[in-house]
Design a protein around this motif. Structure first.
Motif, PDB file in Angstrom:
ATOM      1  N   TRP A  59      -9.217   3.046  -6.052  1.00  8.37           N
ATOM      2  CA  TRP A  59      -7.956   3.622  -5.602  1.00  8.37           C
ATOM      3  C   TRP A  59      -8.178   4.664  -4.502  1.00  8.37           C
ATOM      4  CZ3 TRP A  59      -6.681   8.823  -6.044  1.00  8.37           C
ATOM      5  CH2 TRP A  59      -5.419   9.145  -5.556  1.00  8.37           C
ATOM      6  N   SER A  60      -9.089   5.599  -4.727  1.00  4.68           N
ATOM      7  CA  SER A  60      -9.260   6.697  -3.769  1.00  4.68           C
ATOM      8  C   SER A  60      -9.882   6.227  -2.458  1.00  4.68           C
ATOM      9  CB  SER A  60     -10.076   7.835  -4.381  1.00  4.68           C
ATOM     10  OG  SER A  60     -11.390   7.418  -4.691  1.00  4.68           O
ATOM     11  N   ARG A  88      -9.780   3.185  -0.991  1.00  4.97           N
ATOM     12  CA  ARG A  88      -8.884   2.369  -0.180  1.00  4.97           C
ATOM     13  C   ARG A  88      -7.663   3.146   0.267  1.00  4.97           C
ATOM     14  NH1 ARG A  88      -4.569  -1.051  -1.957  1.00  4.97           N
ATOM     15  NH2 ARG A  88      -5.478  -2.650  -0.652  1.00  4.97           N
ATOM     16  N   THR A  89      -7.257   4.168  -0.486  1.00  3.68           N
ATOM     17  CA  THR A  89      -6.067   4.938  -0.139  1.00  3.68           C
ATOM     18  C   THR A  89      -6.372   6.064   0.840  1.00  3.68           C
ATOM     19  OG1 THR A  89      -5.149   4.469  -2.326  1.00  3.68           O
ATOM     20  CG2 THR A  89      -4.165   6.289  -1.103  1.00  3.68           C
ATOM     21  N   TRP A  90      -7.487   6.754   0.654  1.00  8.24           N
ATOM     22  CA  TRP A  90      -7.756   7.967   1.419  1.00  8.24           C
ATOM     23  C   TRP A  90      -8.948   7.891   2.351  1.00  8.24           C
ATOM     24  CZ3 TRP A  90      -3.874  11.169   1.400  1.00  8.24           C
ATOM     25  CH2 TRP A  90      -3.003  11.159   0.320  1.00  8.24           C
ATOM     26  N   THR A 106       0.629  -5.913   2.505  1.00 13.43           N
ATOM     27  CA  THR A 106      -0.680  -6.527   2.333  1.00 13.43           C
ATOM     28  C   THR A 106      -0.511  -7.784   1.492  1.00 13.43           C
ATOM     29  OG1 THR A 106      -1.205  -5.157   0.415  1.00 13.43           O
ATOM     30  CG2 THR A 106      -1.986  -4.386   2.551  1.00 13.43           C
ATOM     31  N   ARG A 123       0.877  -1.172   0.000  1.00 16.75           N
ATOM     32  CA  ARG A 123       0.000   0.000   0.000  1.00 16.75           C
ATOM     33  C   ARG A 123       0.907   1.212   0.000  1.00 16.75           C
ATOM     34  NH1 ARG A 123      -5.208   0.184   1.612  1.00 16.75           N
ATOM     35  NH2 ARG A 123      -4.921   2.024   2.878  1.00 16.75           N
ATOM     36  N   ARG A 124       0.717   2.087  -0.948  1.00 18.25           N
ATOM     37  CA  ARG A 124       1.465   3.322  -1.055  1.00 18.25           C
ATOM     38  C   ARG A 124       2.963   3.085  -0.954  1.00 18.25           C
ATOM     39  NH1 ARG A 124      -1.591   6.331   3.396  1.00 18.25           N
ATOM     40  NH2 ARG A 124      -0.758   4.485   4.296  1.00 18.25           N
ATOM     41  N   GLU A 163      -1.837  -0.430  10.081  1.00 17.91           N
ATOM     42  CA  GLU A 163      -1.038   0.089   8.981  1.00 17.91           C
ATOM     43  C   GLU A 163       0.434  -0.232   9.185  1.00 17.91           C
ATOM     44  OE1 GLU A 163      -0.989   4.443   8.183  1.00 17.91           O
ATOM     45  OE2 GLU A 163      -2.353   3.839   6.574  1.00 17.91           O
ATOM     46  N   ARG A 181      -9.219   4.100   5.548  1.00 16.43           N
ATOM     47  CA  ARG A 181      -7.814   3.820   5.877  1.00 16.43           C
ATOM     48  C   ARG A 181      -7.711   2.752   6.950  1.00 16.43           C
ATOM     49  NH1 ARG A 181      -3.828   8.134   4.719  1.00 16.43           N
ATOM     50  NH2 ARG A 181      -2.759   6.792   6.147  1.00 16.43           N
ATOM     51  N   ARG A 229     -11.848  -1.362   8.968  1.00 16.23           N
ATOM     52  CA  ARG A 229     -10.969  -0.192   8.889  1.00 16.23           C
ATOM     53  C   ARG A 229     -11.258   0.793  10.016  1.00 16.23           C
ATOM     54  NH1 ARG A 229      -8.311  -0.025   3.712  1.00 16.23           N
ATOM     55  NH2 ARG A 229      -8.190  -2.215   3.165  1.00 16.23           N
ATOM     56  N   TYR A 238     -15.242  -2.435   4.032  1.00 12.68           N
ATOM     57  CA  TYR A 238     -14.202  -1.841   4.883  1.00 12.68           C
ATOM     58  C   TYR A 238     -14.626  -1.776   6.342  1.00 12.68           C
ATOM     59  CZ  TYR A 238     -12.198  -0.536   0.398  1.00 12.68           C
ATOM     60  OH  TYR A 238     -11.674  -0.567  -0.864  1.00 12.68           O
TER      61      TYR A 238
END
Length: 156
Positions: A139-140, A142-144, A15, A9-10, A153, A147, A80, A77
């Motif tokens: 993408w957005s 799961r990324t932003w 993961t 991730r990023r 993390e 979280r 999360r 999610y």
């Protein structure tokens, strides 16, 4: 002991591929339901109201966004971080509006630049827009938006 190959991730490793595949499957299940809601509302709106095709599309997308938020938060999610609910919802709305523009931009072009306005063409162009917007949403979100919790993390 065998090490599993993970997708990061990023840019950070961690993961596991099976976890990512489960996430994609859950995202797809919620998105599939949202797709049905989107097209149903869009086509019912086209048939029963005097709204323009583009307005009906925005209404369908808006109703799907609301149903998708519930599915993503409480199914895809659910594990999360839930501590920043206001931040999460605000980001969800921001990225959903951006995806609404992606999704309906093609329909706008088809209607206003090319003069395409038949039920079949409208639905095909809308489907293409949804496909592009779905990649952006995955993408957005799961990324932003949804979280991982800070401890999760670090372990991921």
């Amino acid at each position: 002991m065998r090490r599993r190959i993970g997708l990061g991730r990023r840019g950070r490793g961690g993961t596991k591929l099976p976890a990512l595949l489960r996430e994609i499957a859950k995202f797809g299940a919620v998105g599939g339901l949202g797709l049905v809601v989107n097209f149903a509302v869009f086509n019912v709106c086209r048939a029963l109201t005097s709204l323009s095709t583009l307005q009906c599309s925005v209404v369908g997308t808006g109703v799907a966004i609301v149903s998708n938020y519930l599915g993503y938060r409480y199914y895809t999610y659910r594990d999360r971080d839930k501590r920043g609910a206001t931040r999460e919802f605000t980001l969800f709305v921001v990225f959903s509006v951006a995806s609404l523009v992606i999704e309906n931009g093609g329909l706008f072009a088809a209607l206003h630049w090319f003069g395409w306005d038949t039920a079949l063409r409208d639905n095909l162009v809308k489907a293409l827009g949804i496909a592009l917007a779905t990649a952006f949403r995955f993408w957005s979100y799961r990324t932003w938006v949804f979280r991982l919790a800070p401890a999760a993390e670090e372990n991921a």
